[in-house]
Design a protein around this motif. Sequence first.
Motif, short mmCIF file in Angstrom:
data_model
loop_
_atom_site.label_atom_id
_atom_site.label_comp_id
_atom_site.label_asym_id
_atom_site.label_seq_id
_atom_site.Cartn_x
_atom_site.Cartn_y
_atom_site.Cartn_z
N UNK A 46 0.84 -1.18 0.00
CA UNK A 46 0.00 0.00 0.00
C UNK A 46 0.89 1.24 0.00
N UNK A 47 0.50 2.22 -0.75
CA UNK A 47 1.23 3.47 -0.84
C UNK A 47 0.87 4.37 0.33
N UNK A 48 1.88 4.99 0.92
CA UNK A 48 1.62 5.95 1.98
C UNK A 48 1.18 7.26 1.37
N UNK A 49 0.19 7.87 1.99
CA UNK A 49 -0.28 9.18 1.58
C UNK A 49 0.15 10.20 2.62
N UNK A 50 0.44 11.40 2.19
CA UNK A 50 0.73 12.46 3.14
C UNK A 50 -0.57 13.21 3.40
N UNK A 51 -0.84 13.41 4.68
CA UNK A 51 -2.01 14.16 5.10
C UNK A 51 -1.51 15.25 6.04
N UNK A 52 -1.99 16.48 5.82
CA UNK A 52 -1.68 17.56 6.75
C UNK A 52 -2.98 18.00 7.40
N UNK A 53 -2.86 18.54 8.63
CA UNK A 53 -4.04 18.99 9.36
C UNK A 53 -3.71 20.27 10.10
N UNK A 54 -4.58 21.26 9.98
CA UNK A 54 -4.48 22.52 10.70
C UNK A 54 -5.66 22.58 11.66
N UNK A 55 -5.39 22.40 12.94
CA UNK A 55 -6.45 22.39 13.94
C UNK A 55 -7.16 23.72 14.09
N UNK A 56 -6.44 24.84 13.91
CA UNK A 56 -7.08 26.15 14.03
C UNK A 56 -8.11 26.35 12.93
N UNK A 57 -7.79 25.89 11.72
CA UNK A 57 -8.72 26.01 10.59
C UNK A 57 -9.63 24.80 10.50
N UNK A 58 -9.30 23.73 11.25
CA UNK A 58 -10.02 22.46 11.18
C UNK A 58 -10.09 21.99 9.73
N UNK A 59 -8.93 22.04 9.07
CA UNK A 59 -8.84 21.66 7.65
C UNK A 59 -7.73 20.64 7.46
N UNK A 60 -7.99 19.66 6.62
CA UNK A 60 -7.00 18.64 6.29
C UNK A 60 -6.78 18.65 4.79
N UNK A 61 -5.59 18.21 4.39
CA UNK A 61 -5.27 18.09 2.98
C UNK A 61 -4.64 16.72 2.76
N UNK A 62 -5.20 15.99 1.80
CA UNK A 62 -4.69 14.67 1.44
C UNK A 62 -3.99 14.82 0.09
N UNK A 63 -2.69 14.53 0.06
CA UNK A 63 -1.89 14.65 -1.16
C UNK A 63 -1.93 13.34 -1.93
N UNK A 64 -2.10 13.43 -3.24
CA UNK A 64 -2.02 12.27 -4.13
C UNK A 64 -0.78 12.32 -5.01
N UNK A 65 0.08 13.27 -4.74
CA UNK A 65 1.37 13.40 -5.41
C UNK A 65 2.41 13.68 -4.33
N UNK A 66 3.65 13.57 -4.67
CA UNK A 66 4.71 13.88 -3.73
C UNK A 66 4.63 15.37 -3.39
N UNK A 67 4.35 15.72 -2.13
CA UNK A 67 4.22 17.14 -1.79
C UNK A 67 5.52 17.91 -1.94
N UNK A 68 6.66 17.20 -1.98
CA UNK A 68 7.94 17.87 -2.18
C UNK A 68 8.07 18.42 -3.60
N UNK A 69 7.27 17.91 -4.54
CA UNK A 69 7.35 18.40 -5.91
C UNK A 69 6.59 19.71 -6.09
N UNK A 70 5.88 20.13 -5.07
CA UNK A 70 5.09 21.37 -5.09
C UNK A 70 4.20 21.40 -6.33
#
Length: 78
Positions: A1-25
Amino acid sequence: MTDLRVTYDGQANAAYVYFVDPQTRPRVAHMYPCDPIEVDGMINLDFDKDGRLVGIEVLAADTKLPQYLIDAADRLDE
């Protein structure tokens, strides 16, 4: 299984699920907002210039995503 990067901002209560390498911007060329009344939340789908899905933003994330995913996410608010 491929690992996905997920970010979460508790103040905004928002998450982002990346389907590409986030380092590639990845460049988002088109954002498709989904505002489903049935689930009382907003989800934004981000696509690149070739029409590939690069990520999903989930607002009101603590009510839309499983807690284990939020707990494992990279925190942006710390």
